[in-house]
Design a protein around this motif. Structure first.
Motif, short mmCIF file in Angstrom:
data_model
loop_
_atom_site.label_atom_id
_atom_site.label_comp_id
_atom_site.label_asym_id
_atom_site.label_seq_id
_atom_site.Cartn_x
_atom_site.Cartn_y
_atom_site.Cartn_z
N UNK A 149 0.89 -0.73 -0.53
CA UNK A 149 -0.69 -0.09 -0.10
C UNK A 149 0.73 1.14 -0.19
N UNK A 150 0.73 2.14 -1.05
CA UNK A 150 1.62 3.46 -0.89
C UNK A 150 0.67 4.71 -1.00
N UNK A 151 0.51 5.55 -0.69
CA UNK A 151 0.32 6.81 -0.95
C UNK A 151 0.22 7.41 -1.91
N UNK A 152 -0.48 8.52 -2.13
CA UNK A 152 0.02 9.51 -3.64
C UNK A 152 1.11 9.87 -3.18
N UNK A 153 1.52 10.54 -2.11
CA UNK A 153 2.98 11.22 -1.70
C UNK A 153 4.28 10.58 -2.34
N UNK A 154 3.44 8.89 -2.25
CA UNK A 154 5.83 8.50 -2.49
C UNK A 154 4.70 8.21 -4.81
N UNK A 155 3.61 7.97 -4.76
CA UNK A 155 3.33 7.53 -6.11
C UNK A 155 3.80 9.38 -6.86
N UNK A 156 3.98 10.37 -6.46
CA UNK A 156 3.99 11.79 -6.99
C UNK A 156 5.96 12.11 -6.60
N UNK A 157 6.31 10.91 -5.83
CA UNK A 157 7.63 11.23 -5.52
C UNK A 157 8.60 11.68 -6.81
N UNK A 158 8.82 11.19 -7.56
CA UNK A 158 10.52 11.37 -8.77
C UNK A 158 9.44 9.83 -9.83
N UNK A 159 8.67 11.01 -10.32
CA UNK A 159 8.00 9.06 -11.30
C UNK A 159 8.64 8.30 -11.97
N UNK A 160 9.54 8.70 -12.39
CA UNK A 160 9.98 7.88 -13.53
C UNK A 160 11.00 7.08 -12.97
N UNK A 161 11.58 7.11 -11.28
CA UNK A 161 11.57 6.57 -10.60
C UNK A 161 10.69 5.03 -10.33
N UNK A 162 8.97 5.71 -9.43
CA UNK A 162 8.17 5.25 -8.73
C UNK A 162 8.15 4.19 -10.14
N UNK A 163 7.83 4.61 -10.69
CA UNK A 163 6.96 3.50 -12.38
C UNK A 163 8.02 2.23 -12.46
#
Ligand code: C2E
Ligand code: CA
Ligand code: CA
Ligand code: CA
Length: 275
Positions: A149-163
């Motif tokens: 479970x990740x939050x929106x703040x994690x998702x918005x952090x560093x888009x390319x890395x997160x993806x």
């Protein structure tokens, strides 16, 4: 209808003064208690709305303070995040969850998933993805039974890395849910590009069903999820009325006090035996 099950434990609430002057002490104590293996992982059941069967559970940390008293994760998780201790605690949580999945499988619950909360500093650490995969392999757990479970703040952090991290996890079979959805400020178009499996409708919007908005936001989020092919789960469902409303909205799953509170292992097993 199901009744709420769960011990009534109390949270210790530090006064404002305590909180400011004792933050460092609290962090020191948290570090010590963590090293002494005193943290506990509890489990809150998640049910399929259609079948009313348990399909999984969310793992939630508990920090014992006095007998039957716990310091709320809402208080100590931010401290752990700020200090970086959350990285080690997070590895421990993951380890416990995989061990629990293995134990469940051994007693015949081979199809229940466990959702684990992952905060930003954890997700950011380079060891995160490899350690998730390594832990799953070591416990020989089916990867699709672990959900992060990740939050929106994690998702918005560093888009390319997160993806790329999410893609790696997904290619391995691990599930990902976006937590507290609607509370942050995600870009909806970006959200659609992420390899997610599930949206968790935040408790605030379930609460709003019998308050100001009559469920407008919950319904909007559930419909959005359906349109982009994601499963939806409502959290914080406390009443039969809220359940009826989200059922009407064709939400897939539910989690909340109406069914069960977070439970320690033994009580979880009792709950599963009855549900
Ligand atoms: P969260 O991830 O949003 O977890 C859901 C919270 O809602 C839990 O609070 C749960 O006990 C509570 N809840 C569930 N159903 C109901 C309901 O029907 N009514 C009400 N009033 N509350 C309900 P909890 O356990 O106090 O955890 C608070 C937060 O601490 C979590 O929010 C999560 O952000 C964080 N947390 C807990 N465990 C972990 C962990 O292992 N790792 C990380 N990184 N964060 C954690
Ligand atoms: Ca969560
Ligand atoms: Ca949540
Ligand atoms: Ca939350």
């Amino acid at each position: 209808a199901k009744k709420t099950l769960g011990v009534n434990h109390q949270y210790y609430e530090p006064s404002m003064e305590d909180e400011v002057s004792n933050r460092l002490n609290m962090l020191r104590k948290l570090r010590a208690d963590f090293a002494l293996d005193k943290l506990e992982l509890w489990y809150q059941p998640q049910l399929c709305i259609k079948t009313q069967k348990v399909v999984g559970m969310e793992a939630l940390l508990r920090w014992p303070h006095q007998p039957n008293q716990y310091i709320s994760p809402a208080v100590f998780i931010p401290l752990a995040e700020y200090s970086g201790l959350i990285v080690d605690i997070g590895l421990w949580v993951l380890e416990q969850a995989c061990q629990q999945l293995k134990r469940l499988a051994e007693v015949g619950y081979t199809n229940l998933r466990i959702a684990v909360n992952v905060s930003m500093p954890q997700f950011r650490s380079a060891q995160f993805v490899p350690s998730v995969i390594e832990t799953i392999q070591r416990y020989q757990v089916a990867p699709h039974l672990l959900e992060l479970e990740i939050t929106e703040s994690v998702v918005m952090d560093e888009p390319n890395r997160v993806i790329s991290a999410l893609q790696k996890l997904k290619s391995f079979g691990i599930k990902v849910a976006i937590d507290d959805f609607g509370i942050g400020f995600s870009s909806l178009s970006y959200l659609q590009q992420l390899p997610l499996d599930r949206i968790k409708v935040d408790r605030a919007f379930i609460n709003a069903i019998d308050q100001q908005d009559g469920g407008l936001i919950a319904e909007t989020i559930i419909n959005l999820g359906k349109r982009i092919g994601l499963q939806t789960i409502a959290e914080g469902v406390e009443t039969a009325e809220q359940l009826a409303v989200i059922t009407q909205m064709q939400c897939d799953e539910v989690q909340g006090y109406f069914f069960a509170k977070p439970l320690p292992h033994a009580e979880l097993m009792a709950y599963l035996a009855e549900n």
